[in-house]
Scaffold this motif. Sequence first.
Motif, PDB file in Angstrom:
ATOM      1  N   VAL A  72       0.839  -1.202   0.000  1.00 24.81           N
ATOM      2  CA  VAL A  72       0.000   0.000   0.000  1.00 24.81           C
ATOM      3  C   VAL A  72       0.871   1.248   0.000  1.00 24.81           C
ATOM      4  O   VAL A  72       0.583   2.226  -0.713  1.00 24.81           O
ATOM      5  N   GLN A 118       0.636   3.990  -2.984  1.00 20.98           N
ATOM      6  CA  GLN A 118       0.326   5.409  -2.733  1.00 20.98           C
ATOM      7  C   GLN A 118       1.468   6.314  -3.154  1.00 20.98           C
ATOM      8  O   GLN A 118       1.237   7.401  -3.705  1.00 20.98           O
ATOM      9  N   ARG A 176       1.261   6.568  -6.888  1.00 21.34           N
ATOM     10  CA  ARG A 176      -0.043   7.031  -7.378  1.00 21.34           C
ATOM     11  C   ARG A 176      -0.678   6.038  -8.351  1.00 21.34           C
ATOM     12  O   ARG A 176      -1.138   6.400  -9.440  1.00 21.34           O
ATOM     13  N   SER A 178      -3.494   3.615  -9.760  1.00 19.54           N
ATOM     14  CA  SER A 178      -4.945   3.786  -9.806  1.00 19.54           C
ATOM     15  C   SER A 178      -5.731   2.495  -9.898  1.00 19.54           C
ATOM     16  O   SER A 178      -6.942   2.476  -9.682  1.00 19.54           O
ATOM     17  N   LYS A 191      -8.013  -2.849  -1.540  1.00 21.81           N
ATOM     18  CA  LYS A 191      -9.036  -2.290  -0.647  1.00 21.81           C
ATOM     19  C   LYS A 191      -8.410  -1.361   0.377  1.00 21.81           C
ATOM     20  O   LYS A 191      -8.932  -0.269   0.657  1.00 21.81           O
ATOM     21  N   THR A 192      -7.277  -1.765   0.945  1.00 24.03           N
ATOM     22  CA  THR A 192      -6.588  -0.930   1.925  1.00 24.03           C
ATOM     23  C   THR A 192      -6.058   0.347   1.285  1.00 24.03           C
ATOM     24  O   THR A 192      -6.068   1.421   1.909  1.00 24.03           O
ATOM     25  N   ALA A 193      -5.622   0.244   0.034  1.00 25.35           N
ATOM     26  CA  ALA A 193      -5.096   1.408  -0.674  1.00 25.35           C
ATOM     27  C   ALA A 193      -6.200   2.312  -1.209  1.00 25.35           C
ATOM     28  O   ALA A 193      -5.923   3.436  -1.659  1.00 25.35           O
ATOM     29  N   GLY A 194      -7.438   1.823  -1.214  1.00 24.19           N
ATOM     30  CA  GLY A 194      -8.558   2.629  -1.692  1.00 24.19           C
ATOM     31  C   GLY A 194      -8.673   2.702  -3.200  1.00 24.19           C
ATOM     32  O   GLY A 194      -9.178   3.685  -3.748  1.00 24.19           O
ATOM     33  N   ILE A 195      -8.227   1.639  -3.890  1.00 20.59           N
ATOM     34  CA  ILE A 195      -8.326   1.593  -5.349  1.00 20.59           C
ATOM     35  C   ILE A 195      -8.986   0.276  -5.743  1.00 20.59           C
ATOM     36  O   ILE A 195      -9.024  -0.679  -4.958  1.00 20.59           O
ATOM     37  N   CYS A 239      -9.595  -3.424  -7.465  1.00 23.35           N
ATOM     38  CA  CYS A 239      -8.817  -4.602  -7.830  1.00 23.35           C
ATOM     39  C   CYS A 239      -9.609  -5.416  -8.837  1.00 23.35           C
ATOM     40  O   CYS A 239     -10.739  -5.831  -8.550  1.00 23.35           O
ATOM     41  N   GLN A 280     -13.175  -9.740  -1.890  1.00 25.59           N
ATOM     42  CA  GLN A 280     -12.956  -8.295  -1.908  1.00 25.59           C
ATOM     43  C   GLN A 280     -12.594  -7.775  -3.299  1.00 25.59           C
ATOM     44  O   GLN A 280     -12.350  -6.580  -3.484  1.00 25.59           O
ATOM     45  N   ASP A 305     -13.111  -6.480  -7.019  1.00 23.52           N
ATOM     46  CA  ASP A 305     -14.158  -5.673  -7.639  1.00 23.52           C
ATOM     47  C   ASP A 305     -14.659  -6.239  -8.962  1.00 23.52           C
ATOM     48  O   ASP A 305     -15.803  -6.009  -9.347  1.00 23.52           O
TER      49      ASP A 305
END
Length: 360
Positions: free
Chosen positions: A97, A101, A104, A106, A121-125, A127, A159, A161
């Motif tokens: 993560v 980050q 960057r 995406s 999921k932890t990185a907020g993007i 998968c 988890q 997407d």
Amino acid sequence: MQSLYIAITNHGFGHATRAASVAGMVKKLNPDILLILVTTAPRWLLESYIEGDFIHRPRALDVGVIQSDSLTMNKQETLTKLEEIRTAQYRIIAGEVNFIQTNRISLILGDIPPLAAPIAKTAGIPCWMMSNFGWDFIYRDWGEDFAEIAAWIGECFGQCDRLFRLPLHESMSAFPHISDVGLTGGTPRFSEEEIRTTFNLIQPQERTILLTFGGLGLQQIPYHKVEEFPDRQFITFDRHAPDFSNLIKIRDRQYRPVDFMPFCDRVVSKPGFSTFSEALRLNIPIVSLSREGFAEASLLESGLRNYGHHQIISPDAFFQGNWEFLLRSPNPPQQTSTLATDGTETIARAIVEYFAKLIL
């Protein structure tokens, strides 16, 4: 700069080549996307599928199966390594993560390390993943000792997407969102004249045999059988193969098995999705060794019978037999329908379209 993080399972070469084929197509469609391939596969293998620059991040996010060669598995060592990764999962996730980050990134595309989904999921993007099987499917078939690990992997996959489910697949029910796509693989890059001239291929296609057993190879391939067929020429990527006049050894790493398939009568291999997929895309007959104890093998063998010209032989017939299978014509497909062959292109286009939406 838009960046795509491609996490590839730590198992043989097949996952690496099919993921790299998608990465290479992404690069062709949008050269501005930065590719970051997270895999222990060697860089030369990735370069054989990807034209242009990319970042190689050598990290093992999973185990796959610990093997001494393409057919011999060590289940106990596999379980030990899996438990080590599960114990270290939060440290591994935190490290990736931070990398994501900082750079960057995406989007993550996974083939198919379970930790790719919780990392994203932890990185907020998002998968996305691509495969014809999940590792929970493989390990669950190995009995109660693997039940807890299989359940943990299923939770990780839950988890994800979006899954691009490849042909010759299991249900992959752990994934909540599934898109079915066609076969993946590379496209031959050289003309018949180039291949024949460069490697002095003197026999016609109907007398040319490709022997390929993936990155792990096989121990003690009975190459002496080659000498019993002097009217045929055999092609191998095994650098340690003996020097026989009718055995062509490919040492230059810019060449791949798929580059030779169009000029061969058949491919002799073990059950492996990437080899099967590339041969099926080109309609090249496959001779496959049968394989016990690996759940994916039955899916591949069934798919090969249904959709490809095929021969399925026992390991004994290969190692101790007289290779009489070379004297018989391959069996025709049992199904009249065909498989879609656009998996590489479909996945790559979806990725490029995703990045295009990000800048609108």
